[in-house]
Motif scaffolding. Sequence first.
Motif, PDB file in Angstrom:
ATOM      1  N   VAL A 285      36.017 -16.649  10.551  1.00 43.65           N
ATOM      2  CA  VAL A 285      36.015 -16.022   9.201  1.00 43.65           C
ATOM      3  C   VAL A 285      34.827 -15.418   8.734  1.00 43.65           C
ATOM      4  N   LEU A 286      33.895 -16.339   8.775  1.00 47.32           N
ATOM      5  CA  LEU A 286      32.531 -15.923   8.540  1.00 47.32           C
ATOM      6  C   LEU A 286      32.098 -14.726   9.276  1.00 47.32           C
ATOM      7  N   ARG A 287      32.390 -14.819  10.654  1.00 46.48           N
ATOM      8  CA  ARG A 287      31.853 -13.547  11.638  1.00 46.48           C
ATOM      9  C   ARG A 287      32.598 -12.343  11.021  1.00 46.48           C
ATOM     10  N   VAL A 288      33.656 -12.577  10.679  1.00 43.48           N
ATOM     11  CA  VAL A 288      34.653 -11.399  10.292  1.00 43.48           C
ATOM     12  C   VAL A 288      33.802 -10.695   9.177  1.00 43.48           C
ATOM     13  N   ALA A 289      33.383 -11.444   8.326  1.00 43.46           N
ATOM     14  CA  ALA A 289      32.727 -11.057   6.976  1.00 43.46           C
ATOM     15  C   ALA A 289      31.576 -10.321   7.653  1.00 43.46           C
ATOM     16  N   ARG A 290      30.811 -10.654   8.546  1.00 45.48           N
ATOM     17  CA  ARG A 290      29.691 -10.201   9.080  1.00 45.48           C
ATOM     18  C   ARG A 290      29.610  -9.378  10.314  1.00 45.48           C
ATOM     19  N   ARG A 291      30.681  -8.857  10.737  1.00 44.51           N
ATOM     20  CA  ARG A 291      30.987  -8.296  11.794  1.00 44.51           C
ATOM     21  C   ARG A 291      30.068  -7.351  12.265  1.00 44.51           C
ATOM     22  N   ASP A 292      29.697  -6.458  11.444  1.00 44.82           N
ATOM     23  CA  ASP A 292      28.403  -5.422  11.583  1.00 44.82           C
ATOM     24  C   ASP A 292      27.458  -6.114  12.450  1.00 44.82           C
ATOM     25  N   GLU A 293      26.880  -7.114  11.507  1.00 40.95           N
ATOM     26  CA  GLU A 293      25.830  -7.713  12.422  1.00 40.95           C
ATOM     27  C   GLU A 293      26.043  -8.350  13.718  1.00 40.95           C
ATOM     28  N   VAL A 294      27.260  -9.031  13.766  1.00 39.54           N
ATOM     29  CA  VAL A 294      27.758  -9.599  15.146  1.00 39.54           C
ATOM     30  C   VAL A 294      27.748  -8.528  16.122  1.00 39.54           C
ATOM     31  N   PHE A 295      28.358  -7.253  15.886  1.00 41.64           N
ATOM     32  CA  PHE A 295      28.327  -5.897  16.947  1.00 41.64           C
ATOM     33  C   PHE A 295      27.021  -5.633  17.187  1.00 41.64           C
ATOM     34  N   GLU A 296      25.905  -5.529  16.242  1.00 41.35           N
ATOM     35  CA  GLU A 296      24.865  -5.003  16.582  1.00 41.35           C
ATOM     36  C   GLU A 296      23.973  -6.029  17.520  1.00 41.35           C
ATOM     37  N   ALA A 297      24.040  -7.291  17.132  1.00 44.11           N
ATOM     38  CA  ALA A 297      23.342  -8.316  18.013  1.00 44.11           C
ATOM     39  C   ALA A 297      24.003  -8.389  19.630  1.00 44.11           C
ATOM     40  N   LEU A 298      25.267  -8.097  19.661  1.00 45.18           N
ATOM     41  CA  LEU A 298      25.635  -8.027  21.118  1.00 45.18           C
ATOM     42  C   LEU A 298      25.509  -6.558  21.623  1.00 45.18           C
ATOM     43  N   ALA A 299      25.530  -5.741  21.049  1.00 39.04           N
ATOM     44  CA  ALA A 299      25.164  -4.306  21.501  1.00 39.04           C
ATOM     45  C   ALA A 299      23.792  -4.275  21.933  1.00 39.04           C
TER      46      ALA A 299
END
Length: 401
Positions: A285-299
């Motif tokens: 749930v927390l990651r969905v709220a910050r999913r742009d940040e998660v995407f950028e880190a993985l990318a």
Amino acid sequence: MTGGPLDGVRVVDLTHALAGPYTCMLLADLGADVLKVEPPAGDMARRSGPFPAGDTMCAFGGYFQSVNRGKRSIVLDLKTREGVVALRQLVAEADVLVENFTHGVMERLGLSYETLAADNPRLVYAAVRGFGDVRSGKSPYLEWPAFDVVVQAMAGLMGITGTEDGDPIKVGPGIGDIYPGTMLALGVTSALYEARGTGLGQFVDVAMYDAILALCERIIYQHTYTGAVPRPEGNRHPLLSPFDILPAQDGWVAIAAPGDNRWRTLCDLIDRPDLGADPGLATNVLRVARRDEVFEALAGWTAGRTKDEILGVLGGQVPVGAVRDAAEITADPHVAARDMVIQLEHPGVSGTLGVAGQPLKFSRTPARPDTRAPLLDEHGADVRDGLARGRSAFARSGVAS
């Protein structure tokens, strides 16, 4: 092909194009004896190609081969009395009839479910149409013709497919036909199972609209539970993170690790333990709220590596897969191990050509399609001769009683 789990089931296939033929292809793959009844000009899909280089006959192309393999063909002109009489003879000894004409066509031909069921009470009569049959619920769109792209649009699939700020995009495969066809095959087998006990068939109806709505089930509960109206979100998931398509040096990869343990494993594998330890990213749930940040880190990690390098690190540890084209898929050892590209003869060319295999696997009664699609009326003479002599038109005795 013999010996599949539907060995002995007798099917009259009145379908054309994609949805209905796909239903009957599944039944044939599973061992049913499927007799495809075609008009004098043949199923229109015969002329659709693609045709292989050097084909000296052009009797049918890859489209027709893929969804009509394992069937037999007879030409009957249902606009004539002789054709109608012959069809009723066939249906009288069949277990299943499948058709995908527009609503009312079979009634106008004098071949309604009620008429055919009076001849053969055990008959399972199955229909797939854009908006269903009046017997199951009269749609206001009952008379509307439908194609894959139409039901993708109307039933919600296109409404959630596309980029966040872009236009709607249809799903590539003809899912508006194939999924309803698959659902109808399930309906047919369910009705056959029930008929084993009662000795009575029934009418089975799938609307293409209904099937795609069922496929889009998430948008319904999102709306009824929260009032939200789901929109296109690109390659992301509104409820899960990470669940993304990420860039690689030579293409793209899919990574899905929404489970909290998987997330921490992923962070360790890409040398980002700081992300795994961040309490603000500790739950899905927390990651969905910050999913742009998660995407950028993985990318940032995937973009500097090839697809093979990414799979070498993450494969078997977290859900990951490369975005592949048809050439890569046909070379995949998984596809070979699972017989997911099968080789069939093609009239007019030497050797064999590949079509998609059968994903249903059985330990004791395997479904191994190994017979090409039929030429137009290839089996017609034998079937008509059998009808004239009072012999069965089907290769094996039926299973219903």
